[in-house]
Enzyme design. Structure first.
Site, short mmCIF file in Angstrom:
data_model
loop_
_atom_site.label_atom_id
_atom_site.label_comp_id
_atom_site.label_asym_id
_atom_site.label_seq_id
_atom_site.Cartn_x
_atom_site.Cartn_y
_atom_site.Cartn_z
N CYS A 10 0.86 -1.19 0.00
CA CYS A 10 0.00 0.00 0.00
C CYS A 10 0.90 1.23 0.00
CB CYS A 10 -0.98 -0.03 1.18
SG CYS A 10 -0.19 0.01 2.80
N ASN A 13 2.32 1.51 4.32
CA ASN A 13 2.64 0.23 4.99
C ASN A 13 2.36 0.30 6.50
OD1 ASN A 13 5.53 -1.94 5.54
ND2 ASN A 13 3.45 -2.52 5.10
N CYS A 15 -1.38 0.76 7.39
CA CYS A 15 -2.82 0.45 7.55
C CYS A 15 -3.21 -0.78 6.73
CB CYS A 15 -3.68 1.64 7.14
SG CYS A 15 -3.41 3.13 8.13
N ARG A 16 -3.30 -0.62 5.41
CA ARG A 16 -3.90 -1.69 4.59
C ARG A 16 -3.00 -2.90 4.40
NH1 ARG A 16 -5.10 2.16 -0.30
NH2 ARG A 16 -3.21 3.07 0.63
N SER A 17 -1.76 -2.69 3.96
CA SER A 17 -0.94 -3.89 3.68
C SER A 17 -0.54 -4.65 4.95
CB SER A 17 0.27 -3.54 2.80
OG SER A 17 1.11 -2.60 3.39
N ASP A 125 -8.00 3.92 0.94
CA ASP A 125 -7.06 4.39 1.96
C ASP A 125 -7.85 4.90 3.18
OD1 ASP A 125 -5.19 5.72 3.47
OD2 ASP A 125 -4.25 6.75 1.77
P1 4NP Z 1 -1.79 2.83 4.10
O1 4NP Z 1 -2.41 4.21 4.67
O2 4NP Z 1 -1.25 3.13 2.72
O3 4NP Z 1 -2.96 1.91 4.08
O4 4NP Z 1 -0.71 2.43 5.10
C1 4NP Z 1 -1.68 5.40 4.72
C2 4NP Z 1 -0.85 5.63 5.78
C3 4NP Z 1 -0.15 6.83 5.86
C4 4NP Z 1 -0.32 7.78 4.86
C5 4NP Z 1 -1.16 7.52 3.80
C6 4NP Z 1 -1.83 6.34 3.72
N1 4NP Z 1 0.37 9.03 4.96
O5 4NP Z 1 0.14 9.89 4.10
O6 4NP Z 1 1.17 9.22 5.87
#
Ligand code: 4NP
Length: 158
Positions: A10, A13, A15-17, A125
């Site tokens: 994702c 790294n 939340c989703r992955s 996201d």
């Molecule tokens: P992820 O979510 O891609 O599912 O881990 C996010 C975590 C952090 C950010 C964006 C998406 N960020 O912009 O910091």
């Protein structure tokens, strides 16, 4: 045959992955499928951090184990190490295609390609949203995990 190696990707790294890693680890154990499982992000903001506490809370409530996870960025050698590199959304997939060396012979796609009955093609996201976003993420990841288990049982029989 070597166990299939699967990398979930994702943006951050956190939340989703990491959720996909925790869910798919349990699904593969329950199916008796030996797999190498990891996750990574296309962005570098959270390198070294544990998964987001909201993902851990919702995931733990559903019995998934996030212990030992720390965020890292996708690196070139991932394309030689992993048979399946599965992006959470279209933007992640496009970023992975930009990084992908020409000789990559593995499987690069969106994770939800393994959940054709899901109402979405992208795992949205959840980072800047509310609690319902994290619940949606887990539900979609569970659907795709089932689909990936069935795919691996057909393509990697013991
Ligand atoms: P992820 O979510 O891609 O599912 O881990 C996010 C975590 C952090 C950010 C964006 C998406 N960020 O912009 O910091």
């Amino acid at each position: 045959m070597n166990p299939p190696a699967i990398l979930f990707v994702c943006l951050g790294n956190i939340c989703r992955s990491p959720t996909a890693e925790a869910v798919f680890r349990r699904y593969s154990q329950q199916a008796g499928l030996s797999c190498i499982i990891d996750s990574a992000g296309t962005g570098a903001w959270h390198i070294g951090e544990p998964p987001d506490i909201r993902s851990v809370d919702y995931g733990t409530q559903r019995g998934y184990d996030f212990s030992g996870q720390a965020a890292r960025k996708v690196i070139k050698s991932d394309f030689s190490r992993f048979d399946y590199i599965l992006a959470m959304d279209s933007r992640n997939l496009s970023d992975l295609r930009d990084l992908c060396p020409p000789g990559y012979s593995g499987h690069l796609s969106r994770f939800l390609d393994f959940a054709p009955k899901a109402a979405a093609q992208d795992v949205p996201d959840p980072y800047y949203g509310g609690a319902d976003g994290f619940q949606t993420v887990i539900g979609l990841i569970e659907m795709a995990s089932s689909g990936l288990i069935h795919h691996l049982q057909r393509s990697h029989p013991d």
